[in-house]
Motif scaffolding. Structure first.
Motif, PDB file in Angstrom:
ATOM      1  N   ALA A   1       1.984 -64.209  12.631  1.00  0.00           N
ATOM      2  CA  ALA A   1       2.891 -65.039  11.823  1.00  0.00           C
ATOM      3  C   ALA A   1       3.762 -64.178  10.914  1.00  0.00           C
ATOM      4  O   ALA A   1       4.986 -64.370  10.844  1.00  0.00           O
TER       5      ALA A   1
ATOM      6  N   LYS B   1       7.841 -63.475  11.222  1.00  0.00           N
ATOM      7  CA  LYS B   1       8.699 -63.699  10.062  1.00  0.00           C
ATOM      8  C   LYS B   1       9.565 -62.467   9.792  1.00  0.00           C
ATOM      9  O   LYS B   1      10.773 -62.576   9.563  1.00  0.00           O
TER      10      LYS B   1
ATOM     11  N   SER C   1       3.394 -72.739  26.995  1.00  0.00           N
ATOM     12  CA  SER C   1       2.669 -73.920  26.511  1.00  0.00           C
ATOM     13  C   SER C   1       2.295 -74.912  27.602  1.00  0.00           C
ATOM     14  O   SER C   1       1.508 -75.817  27.354  1.00  0.00           O
TER      15      SER C   1
ATOM     16  N   GLU D   1      -1.063 -70.265  21.427  1.00  0.00           N
ATOM     17  CA  GLU D   1      -0.726 -70.904  20.152  1.00  0.00           C
ATOM     18  C   GLU D   1       0.271 -70.061  19.359  1.00  0.00           C
ATOM     19  O   GLU D   1       1.232 -70.585  18.790  1.00  0.00           O
ATOM     20  N   ALA D   2       0.054 -68.748  19.317  1.00  0.00           N
ATOM     21  CA  ALA D   2       0.946 -67.859  18.570  1.00  0.00           C
ATOM     22  C   ALA D   2       2.361 -67.868  19.149  1.00  0.00           C
ATOM     23  O   ALA D   2       3.345 -67.846  18.398  1.00  0.00           O
TER      24      ALA D   2
ATOM     25  N   GLY E   1       3.761 -70.384  20.768  1.00  0.00           N
ATOM     26  CA  GLY E   1       4.335 -71.673  20.390  1.00  0.00           C
ATOM     27  C   GLY E   1       4.816 -71.690  18.954  1.00  0.00           C
ATOM     28  O   GLY E   1       5.915 -72.159  18.641  1.00  0.00           O
ATOM     29  N   ARG E   2       4.006 -71.161  18.060  1.00  0.00           N
ATOM     30  CA  ARG E   2       4.392 -71.104  16.636  1.00  0.00           C
ATOM     31  C   ARG E   2       5.589 -70.172  16.437  1.00  0.00           C
ATOM     32  O   ARG E   2       6.482 -70.452  15.633  1.00  0.00           O
ATOM     33  N   ALA E   3       5.617 -69.057  17.162  1.00  0.00           N
ATOM     34  CA  ALA E   3       6.744 -68.125  17.061  1.00  0.00           C
ATOM     35  C   ALA E   3       8.033 -68.782  17.545  1.00  0.00           C
ATOM     36  O   ALA E   3       9.079 -68.664  16.896  1.00  0.00           O
TER      37      ALA E   3
ATOM     38  N   ALA F   1       8.747 -71.930  17.569  1.00  0.00           N
ATOM     39  CA  ALA F   1       9.148 -72.933  16.579  1.00  0.00           C
ATOM     40  C   ALA F   1       9.823 -72.267  15.381  1.00  0.00           C
ATOM     41  O   ALA F   1      10.860 -72.742  14.896  1.00  0.00           O
ATOM     42  N   ALA F   2       9.263 -71.159  14.899  1.00  0.00           N
ATOM     43  CA  ALA F   2       9.840 -70.465  13.751  1.00  0.00           C
ATOM     44  C   ALA F   2      11.210 -69.876  14.095  1.00  0.00           C
ATOM     45  O   ALA F   2      12.161 -69.992  13.311  1.00  0.00           O
TER      46      ALA F   2
END
Length: 136
Positions: free
Chosen positions: A62, A66, A83, A98-99, A101-103, A105-106
């Motif tokens: 995360a 960033k 995904s 999961e990482a 997917g979160r990346a 999205a960010a």
């Protein structure tokens, strides 16, 4: 920043190279064995592999994503969407899924344009600047 994502072998890199007139020298190829921050090129290819390298190195994905966003405002990022399909049994691969997917999205939240490729067809799902250009 422009995000191009989609499933494996859907034509993401070909689309980016043609659309933005890039050469091989413009592309940073991520590797699942290299957790070094991908920088210095116009296009970061297969960001999902870099995220896997980060997980293998026990790094915080995360905060790394960033920092990637903050340091690469003018880059094109190409990433496989991992995904879909069967959820992996292996805990590391589940964490990777999961990482990623979160990346995505960010990155999509900060990108001026987001393009999804499916079966070689590009669909613009976000465009803050009208036509997608090299500067977005």
């Amino acid at each position: 920043m422009i995000l191009i994502f989609g499933g494996a072998y859907q034509g993401k890199l070909d689309y980016a190279v043609e659309r933005f007139r890039l050469s091989e020298e413009d592309i940073y190829h991520c590797s699942e064995d290299d957790a070094q921050m991908p920088t210095g090129k116009k296009l970061i290819y297969e960001l999902d592999k870099w995220i896997l390298a980060m997980l293998k190195a026990d790094a915080c994905t995360a905060s790394a994503v960033k920092r990637l966003i903050e340091d690469n405002k003018d880059v094109i990022i190409v990433c496989n969407d991992v995904s879909c399909g069967i959820v992996p049994i292996d805990p590391v691969m589940r964490a990777w899924r999961e990482a990623v997917g979160r990346a995505l999205a960010a990155i999509a939240g900060e990108a001026c344009a987001v393009v999804r490729l499916f079966c070689g067809v590009a669909t613009v799902i976000k465009s803050d600047g009208g036509l997608i250009t090299d500067e977005c």
